[in-house]
Design a protein around this motif. Sequence first.
Motif, mmCIF file in Angstrom:
data_model
loop_
_atom_site.group_PDB
_atom_site.id
_atom_site.type_symbol
_atom_site.label_atom_id
_atom_site.label_comp_id
_atom_site.label_asym_id
_atom_site.label_seq_id
_atom_site.Cartn_x
_atom_site.Cartn_y
_atom_site.Cartn_z
ATOM 1 N N UNK A 100 -18.193 -31.837 -19.307
ATOM 2 C CA UNK A 100 -17.924 -32.900 -18.176
ATOM 3 C C UNK A 100 -19.023 -32.999 -17.140
ATOM 4 N N UNK A 101 -20.005 -32.172 -17.303
ATOM 5 C CA UNK A 101 -21.334 -31.895 -16.385
ATOM 6 C C UNK A 101 -22.469 -31.909 -17.337
ATOM 7 N N UNK A 102 -23.730 -31.715 -16.563
ATOM 8 C CA UNK A 102 -24.936 -31.810 -17.183
ATOM 9 C C UNK A 102 -25.396 -30.363 -17.368
ATOM 10 N N UNK A 103 -24.864 -29.192 -16.998
ATOM 11 C CA UNK A 103 -25.306 -28.086 -17.198
ATOM 12 C C UNK A 103 -25.093 -27.171 -18.376
ATOM 13 N N UNK A 104 -25.886 -26.711 -19.201
ATOM 14 C CA UNK A 104 -25.607 -25.942 -20.311
ATOM 15 C C UNK A 104 -24.878 -24.700 -20.135
ATOM 16 N N UNK A 105 -23.477 -24.825 -19.758
ATOM 17 C CA UNK A 105 -22.849 -23.705 -19.350
ATOM 18 C C UNK A 105 -22.511 -22.780 -20.798
ATOM 19 N N UNK A 106 -22.399 -21.351 -20.457
ATOM 20 C CA UNK A 106 -22.425 -20.502 -21.992
ATOM 21 C C UNK A 106 -20.721 -19.998 -21.743
ATOM 22 N N UNK A 107 -20.061 -20.182 -20.662
ATOM 23 C CA UNK A 107 -18.613 -19.523 -20.509
ATOM 24 C C UNK A 107 -17.639 -20.663 -20.689
ATOM 25 N N UNK A 108 -16.471 -20.309 -21.611
ATOM 26 C CA UNK A 108 -15.732 -21.263 -22.020
ATOM 27 C C UNK A 108 -14.793 -21.866 -20.800
ATOM 28 N N UNK A 109 -14.672 -21.088 -19.739
ATOM 29 C CA UNK A 109 -13.810 -21.687 -18.679
ATOM 30 C C UNK A 109 -14.432 -23.123 -17.893
ATOM 31 N N UNK A 110 -15.762 -23.209 -18.083
ATOM 32 C CA UNK A 110 -16.539 -24.327 -17.490
ATOM 33 C C UNK A 110 -16.341 -25.474 -18.423
ATOM 34 N N UNK A 111 -15.691 -25.429 -19.661
ATOM 35 C CA UNK A 111 -15.518 -26.591 -20.454
ATOM 36 C C UNK A 111 -13.923 -27.025 -20.258
ATOM 37 N N UNK A 112 -13.887 -28.349 -19.952
ATOM 38 C CA UNK A 112 -12.632 -28.886 -19.729
ATOM 39 C C UNK A 112 -11.785 -29.438 -20.954
ATOM 40 N N UNK A 113 -12.568 -30.047 -21.560
ATOM 41 C CA UNK A 113 -11.829 -30.655 -22.837
ATOM 42 C C UNK A 113 -12.262 -29.707 -24.153
ATOM 43 N N UNK A 114 -11.224 -29.628 -24.979
ATOM 44 C CA UNK A 114 -11.287 -28.845 -26.410
ATOM 45 C C UNK A 114 -10.626 -29.499 -27.150
ATOM 46 N N UNK A 115 -11.318 -29.348 -28.489
ATOM 47 C CA UNK A 115 -10.639 -29.523 -29.898
ATOM 48 C C UNK A 115 -9.670 -28.686 -30.369
ATOM 49 N N UNK A 116 -9.232 -29.022 -31.558
ATOM 50 C CA UNK A 116 -8.157 -28.164 -31.945
ATOM 51 C C UNK A 116 -8.908 -27.020 -33.088
ATOM 52 N N UNK A 117 -10.009 -27.097 -33.188
ATOM 53 C CA UNK A 117 -11.043 -26.165 -34.062
ATOM 54 C C UNK A 117 -10.718 -26.477 -35.620
ATOM 55 N N UNK A 118 -11.994 -25.828 -36.155
ATOM 56 C CA UNK A 118 -11.897 -25.937 -37.665
ATOM 57 C C UNK A 118 -12.395 -24.444 -38.025
#
Length: 124
Positions: A100-118
């Motif tokens: 939800x931002x334009x920065x290429x974060x590499x740490x997972x807490x900076x990502x707010x929405x997640x899928x269930x995974x594959x």
Amino acid sequence: QVQLVESGGKLVQAGDSLRLSCVASGRANSNYVMGWFRQAPGKEREFVAAINYSGSRTYHEDAVKGRFTISRDIAKNTVYLQMNSLTPEDTALYLCACARESVLYTTWPMYLDWGQGTQVTVSS
């Protein structure tokens, strides 16, 4: 909120290639960065790659550089992870995430929405 659905994971042999997909829906924004992470049993969630909205900027974690490539199709609201030369060490649950931002974060807490995974499993 952004909804994410991953697909493409399966059991493969070492040396094989695989392409993962992540379809986004909901309140997507043109500034949003998308990322791929992976998590193996008993290990920390690990950054794999990130891409900005236009696809003009990408970043790959050192362990996958030269083997994995992140890309996106804006018209299809889809982010891909092309994985080549897979090894057993790549075995993990692969998760798609939106920052939800334009920065290429590499740490997972900076990502707010997640899928269930594959799940990707690489046999030796």
